[in-house]
Design a protein around this motif. Structure first.
Motif, PDB file in Angstrom:
ATOM      1  N   PHE A  17      41.200  37.350  36.397  1.00 39.81           N
ATOM      2  CA  PHE A  17      42.001  38.546  36.664  1.00 39.81           C
ATOM      3  C   PHE A  17      41.149  39.806  36.688  1.00 39.81           C
ATOM      4  CE2 PHE A  17      45.489  36.157  34.148  1.00 39.81           C
ATOM      5  CZ  PHE A  17      45.657  35.283  35.205  1.00 39.81           C
ATOM      6  N   LEU A  18      40.208  39.867  35.747  1.00 37.89           N
ATOM      7  CA  LEU A  18      39.296  41.013  35.675  1.00 37.89           C
ATOM      8  C   LEU A  18      37.920  40.515  35.278  1.00 37.89           C
ATOM      9  CD1 LEU A  18      39.646  44.579  34.393  1.00 37.89           C
ATOM     10  CD2 LEU A  18      37.986  43.109  33.225  1.00 37.89           C
ATOM     11  N   LYS A  19      36.927  41.034  35.949  1.00 33.45           N
ATOM     12  CA  LYS A  19      35.536  40.694  35.642  1.00 33.45           C
ATOM     13  C   LYS A  19      34.764  41.991  35.432  1.00 33.45           C
ATOM     14  CE  LYS A  19      33.268  37.480  37.901  1.00 33.45           C
ATOM     15  NZ  LYS A  19      32.507  36.721  38.929  1.00 33.45           N
ATOM     16  N   ILE A  20      34.130  42.095  34.272  1.00 33.43           N
ATOM     17  CA  ILE A  20      33.278  43.247  33.995  1.00 33.43           C
ATOM     18  C   ILE A  20      31.949  42.721  33.469  1.00 33.43           C
ATOM     19  CG2 ILE A  20      34.282  43.572  31.672  1.00 33.43           C
ATOM     20  CD1 ILE A  20      33.736  46.602  32.065  1.00 33.43           C
ATOM     21  N   GLU A  21      30.876  43.171  34.100  1.00 33.56           N
ATOM     22  CA  GLU A  21      29.536  42.722  33.726  1.00 33.56           C
ATOM     23  C   GLU A  21      28.595  43.914  33.699  1.00 33.56           C
ATOM     24  OE1 GLU A  21      28.551  39.859  36.712  1.00 33.56           O
ATOM     25  OE2 GLU A  21      29.792  38.275  35.848  1.00 33.56           O
ATOM     26  N   GLY A  22      27.527  43.780  32.910  1.00 30.38           N
ATOM     27  CA  GLY A  22      26.554  44.854  32.838  1.00 30.38           C
ATOM     28  C   GLY A  22      25.447  44.538  31.857  1.00 30.38           C
ATOM     29  N   THR A  23      24.760  45.574  31.431  1.00 25.13           N
ATOM     30  CA  THR A  23      23.678  45.429  30.466  1.00 25.13           C
ATOM     31  C   THR A  23      23.843  46.455  29.368  1.00 25.13           C
ATOM     32  OG1 THR A  23      22.253  46.924  31.733  1.00 25.13           O
ATOM     33  CG2 THR A  23      22.054  44.563  32.205  1.00 25.13           C
TER      34      THR A  23
END
Length: 276
Positions: free
Chosen positions: A163-169
């Motif tokens: 439903f929601l994808k959040i990615e980062g560093t």
């Protein structure tokens, strides 16, 4: 003393009176539901009071942890508009994937909206259970499970949409967990069934946002509703998320606090009702 009224004067007064009455009649805002137009909804992704820019290491969560985002995607579906008289106009079987990396995807257009004054909007973040289990041939457009490329918004192993994808560093992510100090949170789980002896997790969330300025749909007015979407709320909502301890989420049960958070990240900033 006699007052004489000329024929020309009487005719002029009558014409002027008729013109005034006609103008007043034309000024009346007559709403005809049979007359339809479109409504566009713009999702402006932000981080607090800043516009979201992917790869920008300038953000901090409530825990004081710095982070940069490389991906923010989410599904919007089951949109409805509520009129000031309480009636609701639904837009079923329409599913949209908003992607920060794709500006065009951040504007949704609803077609054939009946004329009216709309004061509230509701929508679901995610893909409902009925659609999730429907035949693949019926899942087209944004739901095409073969058409995501690197977005990967479908779990083949779990037969469900993300439903929601959040990615980062973030430097808060321990290097022992991820050498690149990256994080990834994928929220899914549409409920509606049982997995063994346990009921499947339902992370679908319905969002309702009021519009201080009503969206006035008319034959010559196609409103534009502008939403602010605060990604910081994913970390700073009712459930405080620390990247030092929560940095890899892929199972629905672990994602529930995140779903509860992003339910609150939407708000209407303004509405344009410009005549065409």
């Amino acid at each position: 003393m006699r007052i004489h009224f000329s024929y020309q004067l009487i005719v002029s007064v009558l014409i002027a009176s008729i013109s005034v009455i006609s103008c007043k009649k034309d000024d009346v805002d007559v709403i005809d539901p049979a007359v339809k137009n479109s409504v566009s909804i713009q999702f402006e992704n932000r981080v607090g009071d800043q516009k979201l820019v992917l790869g920008t290491p300038a953000y901090k969560n409530a825990a004081g942890e710095p982070f940069a985002l490389t991906t923010l995607n989410y599904f919007i579906s089951n949109i409805s508009l509520k009129k000031e008289d309480g009636t609701v106009q639904k837009f079923p079987n329409q599913y949209f994937l908003v992607r920060q990396a794709d500006a065009a995807s951040q504007v949704i257009t609803l077609k054939d909206v009946p004329s009216g004054n709309y004061s509230e909007m509701s929508f679901m973040v995610g893909v409902d259970s009925a659609k999730s289990v429907s035949p693949v041939s019926e899942r087209v457009g944004a739901l095409d499970v073969t058409g995501y490329g690197t977005d990967g918004m479908y779990w083949s192993w779990n037969s469900g949409y993300i439903f929601l994808k959040i990615e980062g560093t973030s430097t808060a992510v321990p290097a022992t967990v991820s050498a690149s100090q990256s994080f990834a949170m994928h929220v899914g789980g549409y409920g509606g069934g049982w997995n063994g002896s346990a009921k499947t997790v339902n992370n679908l969330r319905t969002v309702t946002v009021p519009m201080t300025t009503k969206a006035t749909v008319r034959g010559n007015i196609a409103p534009e509703i502008h939403l602010f979407v605060d990604a910081l709320t994913i970390f700073n909502g009712p459930n405080k998320i620390s990247l030092a301890t929560t940095n890899s989420v892929h199972m629905p049960a672990a994602a529930t606090p995140i779903a509860d958070n992003y339910k609150t990240m939407f708000q209407v900033d303004h509405v344009h009702n410009d005549k065409q």
